[in-house]
Write an enzyme that holds these catalytic residues in place. Structure first.
Site, short mmCIF file in Angstrom:
data_model
loop_
_atom_site.label_atom_id
_atom_site.label_comp_id
_atom_site.label_asym_id
_atom_site.label_seq_id
_atom_site.Cartn_x
_atom_site.Cartn_y
_atom_site.Cartn_z
N PRO A 1 84.58 32.98 37.74
CA PRO A 1 85.95 32.62 37.34
C PRO A 1 86.26 33.15 35.94
CG PRO A 1 84.51 30.71 37.16
CD PRO A 1 83.68 31.80 37.77
N ASP B 1 83.80 34.71 31.06
CA ASP B 1 83.30 33.82 32.09
C ASP B 1 83.72 32.40 31.72
OD1 ASP B 1 81.87 32.23 33.82
OD2 ASP B 1 80.05 33.46 33.75
N HIS B 2 84.71 31.87 32.45
CA HIS B 2 85.29 30.58 32.07
C HIS B 2 84.36 29.41 32.37
CE1 HIS B 2 88.42 28.43 30.30
NE2 HIS B 2 89.36 28.47 31.22
N ARG B 3 83.23 29.65 33.00
CA ARG B 3 82.26 28.58 33.22
C ARG B 3 81.57 28.19 31.92
NH1 ARG B 3 78.64 31.35 37.74
NH2 ARG B 3 78.76 32.95 36.10
#
Length: 455
Positions: free
Chosen positions: A247, A424-426
């Site tokens: 994501p 990387d939005h994690r």
């Protein structure tokens, strides 16, 4: 008397057959493609340096192969003669399969009677002369051409040695192949004669002139062609499929690079004598590394399950390159320890070997952060895709001269560059990406500040 001559002739034939058997008694070994590391299972054969009948020694180049990660030159482990080549150009070879058969050299001692020495020497001389004409030595006279041009020549059954190259140092270009196929002569002068004037009759009546009659041109319909996805394209399929599961968070901004443009002009003047190409990228890469010092989480990697994050000490910044083989991302190692000049020199080296398709595995692996200069083609904003296990990437837009207001409200000419970040939005928050971009932006808008904190 006749029977004596017949007996001598038979004896000579037997001796000659025996001599041929002795000379050809060297053992033939299949030279197999060894494991070249990095989990590579197959490669594409891009160039042969030998032909059947060529004599090779240990460490002589046999061929060049291209994996999904790098280009590798395969060298011989034997002294001997090439007896068989297993692959054509652009064929796929599996690790462990034979590339060529090599007949190893053997030490032999021959005895001959005085009355046969002249015949045997003349025969061997004739045989050697025939071999030299029938088996050209590729290493002695190699035609310069890219793998893509060699592929076109192979598909059209054209020998590159028959084509007149118009590129640098006689390099055969794609246009040279096209001219050869069409039977046209290579250009001898850059000047083109102007077209002959066409006499158009003036109509008698005050009516509109008739439209010229355009002859119908028959355009041949091509055939559908299916090709196997391999090499760099196959690596891209694998990496982009993996990246699609990440994501992404996007962030864009505008940079005033007017002072950077002035600094680069000064740098170009200083390095002009070296002949080195000095672009904006060395400054941008160094600014990226300096900003990463304040935000080390962006210079990190995560495992496939995203359960562990590793903060990386080295800043190995990858630069996306558009080559004839496809998109590749070599990286500049240890940017945190390099000067701007040293970064420029390494970029020049990567650019040269990248265009030649000779990037090594070391050049292609170990990246920790990536930049894509989409502006070199003409874009302003983009949506770059993070390359796992990295966690961030930036896309640079083209430099534009645009009107902007200064602090007093006056309109002035300003050099503008747009940037697009993906993360990387994690593991990366939007605020972290924005703060990193602001620090990076400050270095480029006021490059003098880079010298204060430069390490």
């Amino acid at each position: 008397m006749a029977s004596l001559q017949t007996a001598r002739r038979l004896s000579r034939d037997i001796l000659c057959r025996t001599r041929v058997f002795v000379v050809c008694c060297g053992k033939t070994y299949p030279f197999k493609l060894a494991d070249i590391g990095e989990g590579i299972k197959e490669v594409n054969v891009k160039e042969w340096y030998v032909s059947v009948g060529d004599h090779v020694k240990q460490f002589d180049s046999i061929c060049q192969v291209q994996s999904d990660k790098a280009s590798v030159t395969i060298t011989s482990r034997y002294d001997g003669i090439i007896r068989k080549i297993y692959y054509e150009l652009d064929d796929v070879a599996q690790v462990g399969d034979p590339l060529v058969d090599i007949e190893t050299d053997t030490e032999t001692e021959e005895t001959s009677s005085p009355d046969e020495s002249d015949d045997s020497s003349s025969s061997s001389s004739s045989s050697s002369s025939e071999d030299e004409h029938s088996q050209p030595k590729v290493l002695q006279q190699k035609v310069l051409a890219t793998p893509a041009v060699r592929k076109i020549a192979m598909e059209n059954s054209i020998k590159l040695s028959d084509v007149t190259g118009t590129g640098k140092d006689g390099r055969v270009l794609k246009e040279d192949i096209m001219r050869y196929i069409q039977g046209e002569a290579p250009p001898v002068s850059p000047h083109v004669a102007p077209p002959s004037p066409v006499s158009v009759p003036t109509p008698a009546a005050p009516r509109a002139a008739p439209l010229p009659v355009v002859p119908a041109v028959s355009i041949p319909i091509g055939k559908d062609k299916t090709e196997r996805i391999k090499g760099v394209q196959k690596a891209m399929v694998k990496s982009m499929t993996e990246a699609n599961s990440v994501p992404l968070f996007g962030y864009c901004d505008e940079i005033d690079v007017t002072k950077l443009v002035m600094l680069r002009e000064s740098a170009k003047a200083l390095t002009a004598a070296t002949g080195m190409k000095f672009s904006y990228m060395p400054f941008i890469i160094k600014a990226t590394s300096m900003a990463l010092h304040q935000f080390p989480i962006l210079n990190a990697s995560v495992d496939k399950e995203c359960e562990n994050i590793t903060y990386l000490a080295s800043h190995n910044i990858g630069i996306a390159m558009d080559t004839i083989e496809g998109l590749i991302v070599p990286n500049v190692k240890n940017v945190q320890s390099l000067s701007v000049y040293e970064i420029a020199a390494e970029l020049n080296r990567l650019h040269i070997v990248g265009l030649e398709g000779k990037l090594s595995t070391a050049d292609m692996t170990g990246g920790t952060f990536s930049l894509s200069n989409i502006g070199a083609i003409g874009g302003t904003y983009a949506k770059p895709v993070v390359l796992p296990p990295q966690v961030a990437i930036g896309a640079l837009g083209k430099f534009q001269v645009l009107p902007r207001y200064d602090e007093e409200g006056n309109v002035k000419k300003t050099h503008i560059m747009n940037v697009s970040w993906s993360a990387d939005h994690r593991v990366i928050e939007g605020a972290t990406m924005a703060r990193f971009s602001n620090v990076w932006k400050a270095y480029l808008e006021n490059p003098a500040t880079m010298t204060i904190y430069l390490r």
